[in-house]
Design a protein around this motif. Structure first.
Motif, PDB file in Angstrom:
ATOM      1  N   LEU A 265       8.804  -6.855  -5.729  1.00 24.50           N
ATOM      2  CA  LEU A 265       9.669  -6.155  -6.686  1.00 24.50           C
ATOM      3  C   LEU A 265       8.869  -5.466  -7.780  1.00 24.50           C
ATOM      4  O   LEU A 265       9.201  -4.352  -8.195  1.00 24.50           O
ATOM      5  N   LYS A 266       7.801  -6.110  -8.219  1.00 27.33           N
ATOM      6  CA  LYS A 266       7.032  -5.514  -9.329  1.00 27.33           C
ATOM      7  C   LYS A 266       6.436  -4.161  -8.925  1.00 27.33           C
ATOM      8  O   LYS A 266       6.328  -3.251  -9.748  1.00 27.33           O
ATOM      9  N   HIS A 267       6.067  -4.014  -7.639  1.00 27.10           N
ATOM     10  CA  HIS A 267       5.534  -2.730  -7.163  1.00 27.10           C
ATOM     11  C   HIS A 267       6.630  -1.672  -7.091  1.00 27.10           C
ATOM     12  O   HIS A 267       6.379  -0.494  -7.367  1.00 27.10           O
ATOM     13  N   VAL A 268       7.838  -2.097  -6.719  1.00 23.95           N
ATOM     14  CA  VAL A 268       8.975  -1.167  -6.655  1.00 23.95           C
ATOM     15  C   VAL A 268       9.322  -0.680  -8.063  1.00 23.95           C
ATOM     16  O   VAL A 268       9.443   0.528  -8.308  1.00 23.95           O
TER      17      VAL A 268
ATOM     18  N   SER B 153       9.114   3.182 -12.957  1.00 20.51           N
ATOM     19  CA  SER B 153       8.620   3.372 -14.335  1.00 20.51           C
ATOM     20  C   SER B 153       7.675   4.563 -14.445  1.00 20.51           C
ATOM     21  O   SER B 153       7.495   5.119 -15.522  1.00 20.51           O
ATOM     22  N   LYS B 154       7.066   4.974 -13.305  1.00 19.92           N
ATOM     23  CA  LYS B 154       6.180   6.141 -13.317  1.00 19.92           C
ATOM     24  C   LYS B 154       6.957   7.455 -13.194  1.00 19.92           C
ATOM     25  O   LYS B 154       6.602   8.458 -13.794  1.00 19.92           O
ATOM     26  N   VAL B 155       8.039   7.420 -12.391  1.00 21.69           N
ATOM     27  CA  VAL B 155       8.756   8.656 -12.063  1.00 21.69           C
ATOM     28  C   VAL B 155       9.842   8.996 -13.087  1.00 21.69           C
ATOM     29  O   VAL B 155       9.973  10.142 -13.527  1.00 21.69           O
TER      30      VAL B 155
ATOM     31  N   SER C 138       0.827  -1.214   0.000  1.00 20.22           N
ATOM     32  CA  SER C 138       0.000   0.000   0.000  1.00 20.22           C
ATOM     33  C   SER C 138       0.859   1.260   0.000  1.00 20.22           C
ATOM     34  O   SER C 138       0.496   2.267  -0.618  1.00 20.22           O
ATOM     35  N   ILE C 139       2.022   1.208   0.657  1.00 20.11           N
ATOM     36  CA  ILE C 139       2.925   2.367   0.658  1.00 20.11           C
ATOM     37  C   ILE C 139       3.643   2.472  -0.687  1.00 20.11           C
ATOM     38  O   ILE C 139       3.741   3.563  -1.274  1.00 20.11           O
ATOM     39  N   LEU C 140       4.133   1.350  -1.186  1.00 18.21           N
ATOM     40  CA  LEU C 140       4.872   1.355  -2.461  1.00 18.21           C
ATOM     41  C   LEU C 140       4.016   1.879  -3.607  1.00 18.21           C
ATOM     42  O   LEU C 140       4.516   2.579  -4.499  1.00 18.21           O
ATOM     43  N   GLN C 141       2.749   1.554  -3.616  1.00 18.95           N
ATOM     44  CA  GLN C 141       1.878   1.972  -4.716  1.00 18.95           C
ATOM     45  C   GLN C 141       1.676   3.481  -4.773  1.00 18.95           C
ATOM     46  O   GLN C 141       1.212   4.007  -5.786  1.00 18.95           O
TER      47      GLN C 141
END
Length: 508
Positions: free
Chosen positions: A429-432, A437-439, A406-409
């Motif tokens: 890892l996929k959330h990290v 990829s967004k930033v 929830s924090i990583l998202q």
């Protein structure tokens, strides 16, 4: 035989009975004697003495039985099977105040062990006799009766309802208004035990006017009384919004917050539990506590406490933060995150760490700003290690994983995410990688830092299934860089260069 000799025989017999019950009562105070007394059949020897013509022998026999029953459930069951309870109940109505206290003690000692034994006490008609004893003039008798009623009620809702149906509530509320502090304590404890099972039972306590009288005692100098007062208010508050609002309307805030610094640990814990039970219901109730200074006071309390005493405070911060972005920000502004980070690192108990991880998740899940506040406290690597450690309990692993996700998202603060690239399992890892990829497409400084810190190299080393979500995130990151840079940091690229050296033909 002369009349005098006959009287001497009776006197000797009375002295022998007195000596016997006093000795048994004394021996039954020491645990090492209990088994020997039981094996000697002491229960059957004491039972007839409950009907003795001498009141002191009756009282001492009842006291000895109470001490034996108090020791374990086997002895309590022996009292039930020995048909002793009906005699005690009868005597509660007929005998003097000393015997009544001893009889109520036996009933309490039997009832405390299990719902079944408490039901046996109810079945022998004890409730009516105990409720009548609450109207006695002697405060000691009232105290003994209230104590027994509380021990019956604490087991389950059905037994509590039986206590309510016997008419105990109004009399217990009168008892908390008596001048004797010991009686106030026991009556408040009994009201707490009744209130805890259901909203309906708590409402019955409220309808008898208990909140007003309990709230007047929150600053009483007696610590043991305050423990019970705050426990009762907590048990009332926990069931519904309406009940919590009634407690708040008694104007206990902000005065109650001073008790978070009470020297008595149980007072502090029960106050924190009360605040937790109120804040969990609605954003409005949480906001009221925040406005009264409750969040800052609870954070200080967590800092001053250790172990289980901390737990209700930790959970309270999570409940407040869960309601809205603004309330979560109030926890952040009050320096709640660093204090929770300390708890996460220094508490040895898994259930406390699990609650701390949950609370941090509630704070960080709202916006990138909230997530950053949590991430800069360096709790993400700690949560990851708790999730991955095989010694962690299942509950801790679940809560750490959920909080992390929830924090990583929401987290866009890349320096806090980068350490996770090297440690996280694929499901985290996929959330990290998703956050990078967004930033990165929109931040040139971050792109450069990502290369120099070794992040881009790590991305190339990640093994992912073609066409998977993780592979898409990796492609998005790679598209932020020139192709030759991506190739340079890809595994095996140095070997490729060496091969080219081997095959290169210099121009002569």
């Amino acid at each position: 035989m002369s009349q005098r000799q006959v009287l001497q025989v009776f006197e000797q017999y009375q002295r022998a009975r007195t000596s016997f019950v006093q000795t048994i009562a004394e021996l039954s105070t020491r645990p090492q004697n209990i088994e020997t007394l039981q094996n000697a059949g002491v229960m059957s020897l004491l039972r007839p003495l409950l009907l003795d013509v001498v009141p002191t022998i009756q009282q001492t026999a009842a006291l000895a039985l109470g001490r034996l029953a108090n020791y374990n459930d086997n002895l309590a069951e022996a009292i039930v099977k020995g048909d002793i309870l009906p005699q005690l109940v009868y005597s509660l109505a007929e005998q003097n105040r000393f015997y009544k206290k001893a009889a109520a003690f036996v009933l309490r000692a039997v009832a405390k062990h299990s719902p079944e034994l408490a039901q046996a006490v109810v079945d022998c008609g004890a409730l009516d006799a105990l409720v009548i004893s609450l109207e006695e003039f002697d405060p000691g008798v009232k105290e003994a009766a209230a104590w027994a009623l509380g021990y019956i009620a604490r087991h389950n809702g059905e037994l509590s309802q039986a206590v309510v149906d016997a008419g105990a509530i109004p009399l217990l509320v009168l008892c908390i208004q008596e001048p004797e502090v010991a009686l106030k304590r026991i009556a408040a404890s009994a009201l707490s035990d009744i209130s805890k099972h259901s909203p309906e039972l708590a409402q019955t306590v409220v309808d008898a006017g208990a909140i007003a009288h309990l709230s007047q005692m929150i600053l009483n100098p007696d610590a043991k009384l305050k423990r019970q007062v705050f426990s009762a208010l907590s048990q009332i508050s926990k069931h519904s919004v309406d009940l919590a609002e009634m407690v708040v309307e008694a104007e206990i805030f902000p005065a109650v917050l001073t008790c978070l610094k009470d020297p008595d640990e149980y007072v502090k814990k029960n106050v924190a539990t009360l605040i937790r039970e109120i804040t969990k219901h609605t954003p409005e109730l949480s906001q009221l506590i925040v406005n009264a200074g409750g969040v800052a006071a609870v954070i200080d309390y967590i800092g001053d406490s250790r172990g289980n005493v901390r737990l209700p405070g930790i959970m309270m911060l999570g409940y407040v933060a869960a309601h809205s972005e603004n309330l979560a920000m109030a926890v952040i502004v009050s320096k709640g995150v660093p204090q929770l980070a300390i708890c996460l690192s220094e508490e040895p108990e898994d259930h406390i760490k699990a609650a701390t991880a949950w609370s941090l998740g509630q704070i960080g899940r709202h916006t990138p700003e909230h997530a950053r506040a949590v991430a800069v406290a360096n709790v993400l690597p700690r949560m990851l290690s708790l999730y991955m450690e095989s010694e962690s309990s299942e509950d801790l692993q679940v809560k750490a994983k959920k909080a992390l996700k929830s924090i990583l998202q929401k987290c866009t603060y890349l320096p806090a995410l980068e350490p996770l690239l090297h440690e996280a399992p694929p499901n985290i890892l996929k959330h990290v990688v998703a956050q990078f990829s967004k930033v990165l497409p929109h931040d040139s400084k971050a792109r450069r830092l990502f290369v120099t810190s070794g992040g881009l190299r790590k991305i190339q080393e990640i093994k992912s299934e073609p066409g998977s979500v993780l592979q898409e995130y990796i492609n998005s990151i790679n598209n932020c860089y020139p192709e030759e840079i991506v190739r340079y940091y890809s595994p095996g690229y140095s070997d490729t260069l060496l091969e080219r050296v081997d095959h290169y033909q210099p121009v002569m």
